[in-house]
Scaffold this active site. Structure first.
Site, PDB file in Angstrom:
ATOM      1  N   ALA A 192     -36.230 -66.888   4.057  1.00  0.00           N
ATOM      2  CA  ALA A 192     -35.584 -68.169   3.663  1.00  0.00           C
ATOM      3  C   ALA A 192     -36.261 -69.443   4.362  1.00  0.00           C
ATOM      4  O   ALA A 192     -36.103 -70.509   3.605  1.00  0.00           O
ATOM      5  CB  ALA A 192     -34.070 -68.194   4.203  1.00  0.00           C
ATOM      6  N   HIS A 223     -39.749 -69.666   4.042  1.00  0.00           N
ATOM      7  CA  HIS A 223     -40.544 -70.013   3.007  1.00  0.00           C
ATOM      8  C   HIS A 223     -39.674 -70.710   1.912  1.00  0.00           C
ATOM      9  O   HIS A 223     -40.244 -71.604   1.086  1.00  0.00           O
ATOM     10  CB  HIS A 223     -41.271 -68.597   2.484  1.00  0.00           C
ATOM     11  CG  HIS A 223     -42.306 -67.961   3.532  1.00  0.00           C
ATOM     12  ND1 HIS A 223     -41.631 -66.844   3.959  1.00  0.00           N
ATOM     13  CD2 HIS A 223     -43.295 -68.184   4.022  1.00  0.00           C
ATOM     14  CE1 HIS A 223     -42.813 -66.171   4.826  1.00  0.00           C
ATOM     15  NE2 HIS A 223     -43.614 -67.206   4.714  1.00  0.00           N
ATOM     16  N   GLN A 248     -57.914 -64.178   9.882  1.00  0.00           N
ATOM     17  CA  GLN A 248     -57.036 -64.658  11.019  1.00  0.00           C
ATOM     18  C   GLN A 248     -56.438 -63.400  11.926  1.00  0.00           C
ATOM     19  O   GLN A 248     -55.714 -63.931  12.752  1.00  0.00           O
ATOM     20  CB  GLN A 248     -56.103 -65.715  10.319  1.00  0.00           C
ATOM     21  CG  GLN A 248     -54.939 -65.031   9.507  1.00  0.00           C
ATOM     22  CD  GLN A 248     -54.170 -66.117   8.877  1.00  0.00           C
ATOM     23  OE1 GLN A 248     -54.545 -66.848   7.951  1.00  0.00           O
ATOM     24  NE2 GLN A 248     -53.151 -66.465   9.232  1.00  0.00           N
ATOM     25  N   LYS A 274     -42.744 -75.810  10.554  1.00  0.00           N
ATOM     26  CA  LYS A 274     -43.050 -76.075  12.154  1.00  0.00           C
ATOM     27  C   LYS A 274     -43.125 -74.834  13.003  1.00  0.00           C
ATOM     28  O   LYS A 274     -43.128 -75.211  14.364  1.00  0.00           O
ATOM     29  CB  LYS A 274     -42.052 -77.093  12.360  1.00  0.00           C
ATOM     30  CG  LYS A 274     -42.440 -78.496  11.884  1.00  0.00           C
ATOM     31  CD  LYS A 274     -41.440 -79.290  12.769  1.00  0.00           C
ATOM     32  CE  LYS A 274     -41.311 -80.964  12.326  1.00  0.00           C
ATOM     33  NZ  LYS A 274     -40.387 -81.659  12.903  1.00  0.00           N
ATOM     34  N   LYS A 275     -42.387 -73.929  12.600  1.00  0.00           N
ATOM     35  CA  LYS A 275     -42.502 -72.608  13.636  1.00  0.00           C
ATOM     36  C   LYS A 275     -43.883 -72.270  14.163  1.00  0.00           C
ATOM     37  O   LYS A 275     -44.023 -71.903  15.283  1.00  0.00           O
ATOM     38  CB  LYS A 275     -41.992 -71.312  12.882  1.00  0.00           C
ATOM     39  CG  LYS A 275     -41.994 -70.196  13.751  1.00  0.00           C
ATOM     40  CD  LYS A 275     -41.315 -69.049  13.053  1.00  0.00           C
ATOM     41  CE  LYS A 275     -41.590 -67.840  13.921  1.00  0.00           C
ATOM     42  NZ  LYS A 275     -43.111 -67.383  13.424  1.00  0.00           N
ATOM     43  N   ARG A 280     -42.441 -60.971  10.727  1.00  0.00           N
ATOM     44  CA  ARG A 280     -42.491 -59.831  11.942  1.00  0.00           C
ATOM     45  C   ARG A 280     -41.272 -59.638  12.546  1.00  0.00           C
ATOM     46  O   ARG A 280     -41.291 -58.550  13.115  1.00  0.00           O
ATOM     47  CB  ARG A 280     -43.647 -60.581  12.887  1.00  0.00           C
ATOM     48  CG  ARG A 280     -44.930 -60.866  12.464  1.00  0.00           C
ATOM     49  CD  ARG A 280     -46.090 -60.857  13.556  1.00  0.00           C
ATOM     50  NE  ARG A 280     -47.271 -60.813  13.085  1.00  0.00           N
ATOM     51  CZ  ARG A 280     -48.201 -61.880  12.633  1.00  0.00           C
ATOM     52  NH1 ARG A 280     -47.692 -63.168  12.618  1.00  0.00           N
ATOM     53  NH2 ARG A 280     -49.645 -61.354  12.221  1.00  0.00           N
TER      54      ARG A 280
HETATM   55  O1  PAF Z   1     -48.999 -69.344   7.720  1.00  0.00           O
HETATM   56  C1  PAF Z   1     -49.399 -68.605   7.214  1.00  0.00           C
HETATM   57  O2  PAF Z   1     -48.513 -67.908   6.500  1.00  0.00           O
HETATM   58  C2  PAF Z   1     -50.727 -68.356   7.129  1.00  0.00           C
HETATM   59  O3  PAF Z   1     -51.376 -68.809   8.469  1.00  0.00           O
HETATM   60  C3  PAF Z   1     -51.417 -69.260   5.906  1.00  0.00           C
HETATM   61  C4  PAF Z   1     -51.167 -70.790   6.480  1.00  0.00           C
HETATM   62  C5  PAF Z   1     -50.721 -68.915   4.843  1.00  0.00           C
HETATM   63  C6  PAF Z   1     -52.834 -69.124   6.061  1.00  0.00           C
HETATM   64  O4  PAF Z   1     -53.316 -67.778   5.815  1.00  0.00           O
END
Ligand code: PAF
Length: 274
Positions: free
Chosen positions: A31, A33, A57, A144-145, A183
């Site tokens: 929710a 996103h 990342q 902002k999380k 997660r």
């Molecule tokens: O917040 C995320 O899901 C990722 O770090 C992002 C911004 C899509 C970059 O891979």
């Protein structure tokens, strides 16, 4: 909703589409996103989402391989949220050759989350700038999380003169306060019951500071102690300046309390603006 995996096809689909608003994600949408997708609509004509689990990342011992991939369910949610275009590149589309050029954030990439996830913000900045080059949005939204991520992206966009407005979206929480995160799905039932403690402790810190407390180190230590007593292993609890995440020079500037802590095998992060 159009779905594209190739950069050329995406660019063709985005010509003459007015103001383009972009919400990048790694999928496994919740929710939080979807709230960003809905907010995006107010900023332009064409809402573009991306789904890409970005290897760059993730650290070598992190969860890249087991990161949940739920493409069909994600598409259904994006369609229902009114997203116009989904960019879902494969690794071959986005990294057709090994990525050797990187966006290197400054010292902020080595503090807080960066201290515990070496290379993480470099991987984020690199993929976000690449996604920006693919989508060429006018506006981009980030939750902002991931407070430090939002700051790194804001600063990168400004310093590189990218013609993109960065908008931060409020964190969406479960009824018990737990910040929604992909997660959270890793938590056992018992851990899920325990998990809201992180937000409660951040709230306690905010209440204490609002009540006049100014020994931030003591507040941080108390929260870390309470987490440890409840079985958590904490990376950091930190009171910082909102503007640059530096140590507060006074109590009169806007502050934020941030935390990252591990419950069993799951690392949770959260923050609260003060
Ligand atoms: O917040 C995320 O899901 C990722 O770090 C992002 C911004 C899509 C970059 O891979």
């Amino acid at each position: 909703m159009q779905i594209h995996s190739a950069i050329a096809a995406l660019r063709a689909a985005l010509t003459n589409r007015g103001r383009v608003v972009f919400v990048p994600t790694m999928g496994n949408l919740h929710a939080g996103h979807i709230s960003l997708m809905q907010q995006a609509r107010a900023h332009g004509n064409t809402v573009v989402a991306s789904i890409f689990v970005n290897r760059l990342q993730f650290g070598p011992n992190e969860d890249f391989d087991k990161y949940p991939r739920t493409f069909q369910a994600d598409c259904d949610k994006l369609q229902a949220a009114g997203v116009n275009v989904l960019f879902a590149p494969t690794e071959a589309d986005l990294y057709p050759e090994p990525q050797e050029y990187f966006v290197e954030p400054p010292a902020i990439q080595n503090v807080l989350d960066g201290e515990f996830r070496p290379g993480h913000f470099r991987g984020v900045a690199t993929v976000v700038s690449k996604l920006f080059n693919c989508v060429q949005p006018d506006v981009a939204l980030f939750g902002k999380k991931d407070y430090q991520q939002l700051m790194v992206i804001r600063n990168m966009t400004r310093q590189m003169a990218m013609p993109i407005t960065i908008v931060g979206g409020e964190t969406v929480r479960a009824e018990d306060g737990l910040a929604l995160s992909s997660r959270n799905g890793y938590l056992s039932a018992a851990e899920r019951t325990e998990a809201p403690r992180l937000y409660r402790l951040l709230n306690n810190i905010r209440a204490a500071i609002r009540g006049g407390a100014n020994d931030f180190a003591a507040l941080e230590a108390q929260a870390i102690g309470e987490l440890a007593a409840a079985g958590w292993q904490t990376d950091y609890v930190a009171v910082r300046q909102q503007a640059d995440l530096a140590l507060p020079k006074s109590v009169d500037v806007p502050l934020v309390a941030l935390a990252a802590s591990r419950l069993g095998a799951t690392r949770l992060i959260d923050n609260i603006e003060i």
